[in-house]
Design a protein around this motif. Structure first.
Motif, short mmCIF file in Angstrom:
data_model
loop_
_atom_site.label_atom_id
_atom_site.label_comp_id
_atom_site.label_asym_id
_atom_site.label_seq_id
_atom_site.Cartn_x
_atom_site.Cartn_y
_atom_site.Cartn_z
N ALA A 362 -24.73 35.93 -43.18
CA ALA A 362 -24.88 34.25 -42.57
C ALA A 362 -23.99 33.54 -43.21
N LYS A 363 -25.04 32.63 -43.58
CA LYS A 363 -23.57 31.48 -43.33
C LYS A 363 -23.73 31.06 -45.15
N PRO A 364 -22.73 31.32 -45.95
CA PRO A 364 -22.65 31.61 -47.59
C PRO A 364 -23.27 30.46 -47.81
N SER A 365 -23.66 30.52 -49.08
CA SER A 365 -24.41 29.42 -50.54
C SER A 365 -23.35 29.33 -50.76
N LEU A 366 -22.94 28.56 -51.50
CA LEU A 366 -21.99 28.04 -52.88
C LEU A 366 -23.15 27.09 -53.29
N GLN A 367 -22.89 28.57 -54.97
CA GLN A 367 -23.17 28.30 -55.92
C GLN A 367 -22.32 28.41 -57.37
N ILE A 368 -22.88 27.84 -58.28
CA ILE A 368 -22.17 28.12 -59.73
C ILE A 368 -22.87 29.11 -60.97
N HIS A 369 -22.77 29.87 -61.25
CA HIS A 369 -23.82 30.41 -61.95
C HIS A 369 -22.56 31.16 -63.25
N PRO A 370 -22.82 31.27 -64.89
CA PRO A 370 -22.27 32.16 -65.60
C PRO A 370 -21.70 33.11 -65.31
N LEU A 371 -20.38 33.33 -66.09
CA LEU A 371 -19.34 34.95 -65.92
C LEU A 371 -19.40 35.49 -67.50
N GLY A 372 -19.95 36.43 -67.98
CA GLY A 372 -20.20 36.88 -69.16
C GLY A 372 -18.59 37.64 -69.58
N ILE A 373 -17.21 37.37 -68.53
CA ILE A 373 -16.14 37.94 -69.17
C ILE A 373 -15.01 37.39 -68.70
N GLY A 374 -14.43 36.99 -69.84
CA GLY A 374 -12.97 36.11 -69.55
C GLY A 374 -13.41 34.64 -69.87
N GLY A 375 -13.78 34.60 -70.81
CA GLY A 375 -13.79 33.67 -71.95
C GLY A 375 -13.72 32.54 -70.94
N LYS A 376 -14.25 31.78 -69.93
CA LYS A 376 -14.07 30.35 -69.62
C LYS A 376 -14.65 30.18 -68.48
N ASP A 377 -14.95 28.82 -68.13
CA ASP A 377 -15.70 28.06 -67.83
C ASP A 377 -16.96 28.03 -66.67
N ASP A 378 -17.86 27.98 -66.60
CA ASP A 378 -18.62 29.18 -65.22
C ASP A 378 -17.77 28.85 -63.67
N PRO A 379 -18.03 29.72 -63.21
CA PRO A 379 -16.73 29.76 -61.50
C PRO A 379 -17.54 29.81 -60.64
N ALA A 380 -17.36 28.79 -59.91
CA ALA A 380 -18.11 29.16 -58.22
C ALA A 380 -17.68 30.42 -57.93
N ARG A 381 -18.64 29.91 -57.16
CA ARG A 381 -18.74 31.47 -56.14
C ARG A 381 -19.69 31.29 -55.09
N LEU A 382 -18.83 32.07 -53.93
CA LEU A 382 -20.06 32.31 -52.16
C LEU A 382 -20.66 33.46 -53.04
N VAL A 383 -21.54 32.78 -52.31
CA VAL A 383 -22.95 34.02 -52.43
C VAL A 383 -23.67 34.20 -50.90
N PHE A 384 -24.02 36.02 -50.53
CA PHE A 384 -24.21 35.77 -49.39
C PHE A 384 -23.79 37.82 -49.32
N THR A 385 -24.86 37.93 -48.04
CA THR A 385 -25.08 39.26 -48.02
C THR A 385 -23.88 40.19 -46.62
N ALA A 386 -23.81 40.90 -47.05
CA ALA A 386 -23.01 41.87 -45.47
C ALA A 386 -23.80 41.62 -44.27
N LYS A 387 -23.32 41.75 -43.16
CA LYS A 387 -23.86 42.10 -41.89
C LYS A 387 -23.99 43.17 -41.92
N PRO A 388 -25.34 44.02 -41.22
CA PRO A 388 -25.60 44.92 -41.24
C PRO A 388 -24.63 45.94 -40.34
N GLY A 389 -24.58 46.85 -39.63
CA GLY A 389 -23.92 47.95 -38.99
C GLY A 389 -22.67 48.68 -39.56
N PRO A 390 -21.81 49.30 -38.30
CA PRO A 390 -21.45 50.71 -39.24
C PRO A 390 -19.59 49.52 -39.93
N ALA A 391 -19.92 50.26 -40.54
CA ALA A 391 -18.09 49.68 -41.80
C ALA A 391 -17.09 50.68 -42.57
#
Length: 504
Positions: A362-391
Motif C-alpha cells: 500500500a502507499k508508504p508512510s513517510l516517518q521519522i524515528h531514532p536510529l541507535g546506530i551510526g551516531g547521526k540525526d534521526d533519519p526519515a524513512r518510508l515504512v510499509f509492509t510487502a505485498k503478499p504473493g510468490p517471491a
C-alpha cells in the motif's frame, strides 16, 4: 528505469546449406521471417527480434556472428536449424562468439500433413535432426546456451524465450556498468568481501570507491530550491507523518533527507553509476544515514548495498533490469528475525532503513524515528509492509574460485499481527520448501545475510542469468532436501575445480 538500454534486440539466425537448392532456401527464409514476425506480434517477448538472412556457409556464419558480437544493440542470438546445417561450418563463428545464445528446437509447421507428406516436405523440415547436429557442436565446444523445445507459437515456448531475454537484458545492463562504494564494507564482516577483479572479468561490471567527502561536497551544493522541490514530491507521493509535514516539528530533518537524495542522485548521474553502497561506519559529513534517499533511488532502478555490500548491489541492479517490464517489485533485503511458531514459522525481512517501496502493499508512510546506530540525526524513512504473493531471495557470494548465486523461493504473507512499533519497511514470508530446510540449505550453501528480494524476477530468469555469466547457481525451493543439496554442493566443488582446466 534509469540508464537501461531501450534499443536492445536479439537476432534470429537460421542455419541451412546450399545442398537443397534455391527454391528450398527461399522457403526457409520465408518461414523464418514469419516466425520472427509471429514472435514480435505476440507481445509476450520483452525484446525486439531481428530476422537475419539464412546462413549457409562457414563464411556467412562467421561474418554474421562477428557482426552480432560487434553490434551493441544485439543482446544475444537465437539459433534454429530449419534444415540440416552441417555443424563443422559453425565452429569458426561459434568459437569467437561472446554473447548469450538460445537454441530453439522447433519447426515451422506444428502438424505433419500425413496424407500429402513427401520427400520435398521432408527435405525442407529437417529440424528434428538438424538441431541435433547443431546441439552436438555446442556441447563439443562447451558453449553455454539455453535450449527451448516446442512449437514456436506455443505460449510456453514464448514464455521460456521471454525469460531468457530478460536475463539477457540483465546481463547486458551489467556489461560496463559502474558501481560506487562510499567508504569500505562493514569492518570484520566476511561475506561482503569479494574479488572485484574477478567480478569484472566474469560479470562485466566495475566497482570502485569514492570517499564520503566527495559525496558530501555535492550534497552541500544542493540549492534550497531543489530541496523544496524534492520535499514537495514526498508530500505528493507518500502519507507524511505530522512531524514531517510543512510546519511540522521535524520538517527540517526531511529537508536534510531531501538534500542527501538530490545530492546523491546528482553524484550518480554525473558519474554514470548504476548503483552504490553505503556503510553506517563511514558517515562523516552527513547529517543522517541516507535511508529515504536509498529507498527513492532503488525505486528508480539503482542498485544498492548496505554495509559496503557491492555484490548484492550489482545483483539487485541486474534483477531490476530483468524485471523492468514486469509487475511486482525488487528490493534490497535482509533476513532479520524469526517467528518460530512450529505450526507456521515465518521470517521477518527488513533492514535499518533501506527497503525499496516497489514491493509495498500500500502507499508508504513517510516517518521519522531514532536510529541507535551510526551516531547521526534521526533519519526519515518510508515504512510499509510487502505485498503478499510468490517471491524469491537471491544472494551472490564469492567462493574463492567462483561466484555462487543462491536463490530461495518464498511465499510472502501478510504479517499475522500488526507491527505498530516497527519503524522500518518489512516483508514477512514463508520460505520454501519449509523453514528448517530452507534456512539450513541457505547456511550450508554459504548464503549471505543480505539478499536481493523480488516478486517480479523468477527462478528461471536467474537460472538463465547464471548460465549466461557462467556462475554457479543453487536453488532452494519445492523438492529441496538437505541430503541432495549437500551432494550438489560437493559435486559442484569438484566440477568447478576441474572446469577451470577444461578447454575446448
Amino acid at each position: 528505469m534509469k540508464n537501461i538500454a531501450e534499443n536492445l534486440t536479439v537476432w534470429f539466425i537460421t542455419g541451412s546449406q546450399h545442398l537443397y537448392g534455391p527454391k528450398t532456401l527461399a522457403q526457409v527464409a520465408e518461414n523464418s521471417g514469419k516466425i520472427v514476425d509471429g514472435f514480435n506480434a505476440s507481445r509476450r517477448l520483452p525484446l525486439k527480434m531481428i530476422f537475419k538472412p539464412v546462413v549457409k556457409t562457414p563464411e556467412e556464419i562467421r561474418n554474421t556472428l562477428a557482426e552480432a558480437n560487434n553490434d551493441p544493440s544485439c543482446g544475444g542470438i537465437i539459433l534454429w536449424m530449419h534444415t540440416f546445417s552441417p555443424s563443422k561450418m559453425w565452429i569458426g563463428g561459434l568459437s569467437s562468439f561472446r554473447k548469450p545464445m538460445l537454441h530453439l528446437h522447433t519447426q515451422f509447421n506444428r502438424d505433419l500433413p500425413w496424407s500429402s507428406i513427401d520427400m520435398d516436405y521432408m527435405n525442407l523440415n529437417q529440424s528434428a535432426h538438424g538441431d541435433r547436429e547443431h546441439g552436438f557442436i555446442h556441447s563439443r565446444l562447451r558453449l553455454e546456451r539455453k535450449v527451448v523445445v516446442g512449437h514456436w507459437q506455443d505460449r510456453e515456448v514464448q514464455d521460456r524465450i521471454a525469460a531468457w531475454e530478460r536475463a539477457v537484458r540483465g546481463w547486458n545492463d551489467l556489461q560496463g556498468a559502474k558501481f560506487v562504494r562510499f567508504g569500505d564494507n562493514m569492518r570484520q564482516v566476511a561475506v561482503t568481501e569479494g574479488d572485484k577483479v574477478a567480478a569484472e572479468i566474469r560479470l562485466g561490471y566495475s566497482v570502485n570507491t569514492h570517499p564520503v567527502g566527495d559525496l558530501v561536497a555535492v550534497i552541500n551544493a544542493v540549492s534550497s530550491k531543489e530541496i523544496a522541490a524534492q520535499c514537495a514530491s514526498y508530500d505528493a507521493a507518500f502519507t507524511v507523518s505530522p512531524a514531517l509535514r510543512k510546519g511540522g516539528a521535524k520538517r527540517s530533518r526531511l529537508e536534510d533527507a531531501a538534500r542527501i537524495e538530490v545530492g546523491l542522485r546528482t553524484f550518480l548521474e554525473k558519474g554514470g553509476f548504476k548503483g552504490f553502497t553505503t556503510t553506517f561506519e563511514d558517515l562523516h559529513g552527513l547529517k543522517q544515514l541516507p535511508g529515504l534517499a536509498v529507498q527513492s533511488l532503488m525505486a528508480e532502478g539503482y542498485g544498492f548495498g548496505a554495509e559496503g555490500d557491492w555484490k548484492t548491489c550489482a545483483l539487485l541492479r541486474g534483477m531490476k533490469a530483468m524485471a523492468a517490464d514486469l509487475k511486482g517489485g525488487t528490493s534490497w533485503m535482509e533476513d532479520y528475525t524469526y517467528h518460530l511458531d512450529p505450526k507456521r514459522p515465518l521470517v521477518l525481512g527488513a533492514h535499518m532503513l533501506e527497503v525499496c517501496p516497489s514491493i509495498a502493499a500500500a502507499k508508504p508512510s513517510l516517518q521519522i524515528h531514532p536510529l541507535g546506530i551510526g551516531g547521526k540525526d534521526d533519519p526519515a524513512r518510508l515504512v510499509f509492509t510487502a505485498k503478499p504473493g510468490p517471491a524469491l531471495n537471491a544472494t551472490l557470494v564469492d567462493m574463492g574460485n567462483r561466484f555462487r548465486l543462491i536463490v530461495n523461493e518464498l511465499n510472502v504473507v501478510k504479517p499475522p499481527r500488526p507491527l505498530p512499533k516497527l519503524p522500518v519497511a518489512c516483508a514477512t514470508w514463508e520460505a520454501l520448501p519449509d523453514f528448517k530446510t530452507a534456512a539450513a540449505a541457505w547456511i550450508y550453501a554459504g548464503g549471505a545475510h543480505h539478499s536481493a528480494f523480488s516478486s517480479a524476477v523468477t527462478v528461471e530468469h536467474l537460472e538463465d542469468f547464471a548460465a549466461i555469466t557462467g556462475i554457479e547457481m543453487i536453488r532452494i525451493g519445492e523438492g529441496t532436501t538437505i541430503a541432495t543439496l549437500k551432494n550438489e554442493l560437493r559435486w559442484n566443488d569438484i566440477a568447478y575445480h576441474l572446469l577451470q582446466g577444461v578447454g575446448r
